[in-house]
Write an enzyme that holds these catalytic residues in place. Sequence first.
Site, PDB file in Angstrom:
ATOM      1  N   LYS A 185     114.665 136.848 -52.471  1.00  0.00           N
ATOM      2  CA  LYS A 185     113.555 137.283 -53.793  1.00  0.00           C
ATOM      3  C   LYS A 185     113.961 138.636 -54.144  1.00  0.00           C
ATOM      4  CE  LYS A 185     108.965 137.180 -55.320  1.00  0.00           C
ATOM      5  NZ  LYS A 185     107.593 136.721 -55.058  1.00  0.00           N
TER       6      LYS A 185
HETATM    7  C1  R5P Z   1     104.984 140.467 -53.861  1.00  0.00           C
HETATM    8  O1  R5P Z   1     105.060 141.078 -52.701  1.00  0.00           O
HETATM    9  C2  R5P Z   1     104.784 138.934 -53.894  1.00  0.00           C
HETATM   10  O2  R5P Z   1     105.390 138.239 -53.222  1.00  0.00           O
HETATM   11  C3  R5P Z   1     104.594 138.456 -55.206  1.00  0.00           C
HETATM   12  O3  R5P Z   1     104.454 137.072 -55.137  1.00  0.00           O
HETATM   13  C4  R5P Z   1     105.726 138.852 -56.019  1.00  0.00           C
HETATM   14  O4  R5P Z   1     105.822 139.835 -56.323  1.00  0.00           O
HETATM   15  C5  R5P Z   1     106.003 137.714 -57.460  1.00  0.00           C
HETATM   16  O5  R5P Z   1     105.069 137.670 -58.122  1.00  0.00           O
HETATM   17  P1  R5P Z   1     105.020 138.482 -59.801  1.00  0.00           P
HETATM   18  O6  R5P Z   1     105.969 137.227 -60.516  1.00  0.00           O
HETATM   19  O7  R5P Z   1     103.858 138.236 -60.024  1.00  0.00           O
HETATM   20  O8  R5P Z   1     105.830 139.524 -59.520  1.00  0.00           O
END
Ligand code: R5P
Length: 260
Positions: free
Chosen positions: A172
């Site tokens: 990710k």
């Molecule tokens: C961060 O460490 C988390 O994994 C969040 O779930 C991630 O950043 C994704 O969420 P967003 O789309 O709100 O950035």
Amino acid sequence: MCWGLENRLSRIFQKDNHTIMLAVDHGYFLGPTSGLEVPKKTIEPLISFADSLMLTRGILRTSISSDIPVPIVLRVSGGNSIIGKELSDEDITVSMEDAIRLNVSAVALSLYVGSEYQHRTIINLSRLVDEGEKYGIPVLAVTAVGREMVRDSKYLALCCRIAAEHGAHFVKTYHCKDFRKVVESCPVPLVIAGGKKIPEKDALQVAFNAIQDGASGVDMGRNIFQSTHPVAMIKAVRAIVHKNTSVDDAYNIFNELQSK
Ligand code: R5P
């Protein structure tokens, strides 16, 4: 790759090899994040439109019904908070045995490349991959978390490649200019985070650009659950990820649904 591991990945990535993961794990270091104060209330209406849910075991046990068909990606790293000194000071917080008891389809850990504790988080990733391989559980490496990161293609390619080299099954990261370079130099699928809440059409544009540039999907949180109309937003993102819908058409979907 072992059958169990492949089978779990195939529950997350759909037949088109794309996925919409709903990220609702923010509380692990942010506490009651805006929009997730009562997790069950926020998550329940969105579940059936997500290809997987990314969350912690605490929220899974307390707020998610055990009969849902949606695969779970369990966050298994943490140990710090937004008011702590150094966010990268993380460790593995869940045993693989508990992840298996919870019947998860993957586990997720943050990798802090360039931060004070990068060494520990990279070693933790390798350990988690060893455990995951033992039991057929895929590992998602979450890169580029932190406040002072310059999220350009050079940095993100470095993070994603290091994650893949240490055995992550998918990664990710964030979309950026020249994102294709990040995709091309990473041998495993990439999903993008949404980041801070921005106007709905802009967030749809980010998702669209990422898919066009070769991302395998999104792992989006705030831009869905902090939207004025979260269900309309996840359906619009879904159209982009799975139907190759244009940004204008996806935004029309959002507007039509929100006015109902
Ligand atoms: C961060 O460490 C988390 O994994 C969040 O779930 C991630 O950043 C994704 O969420 P967003 O789309 O709100 O950035």
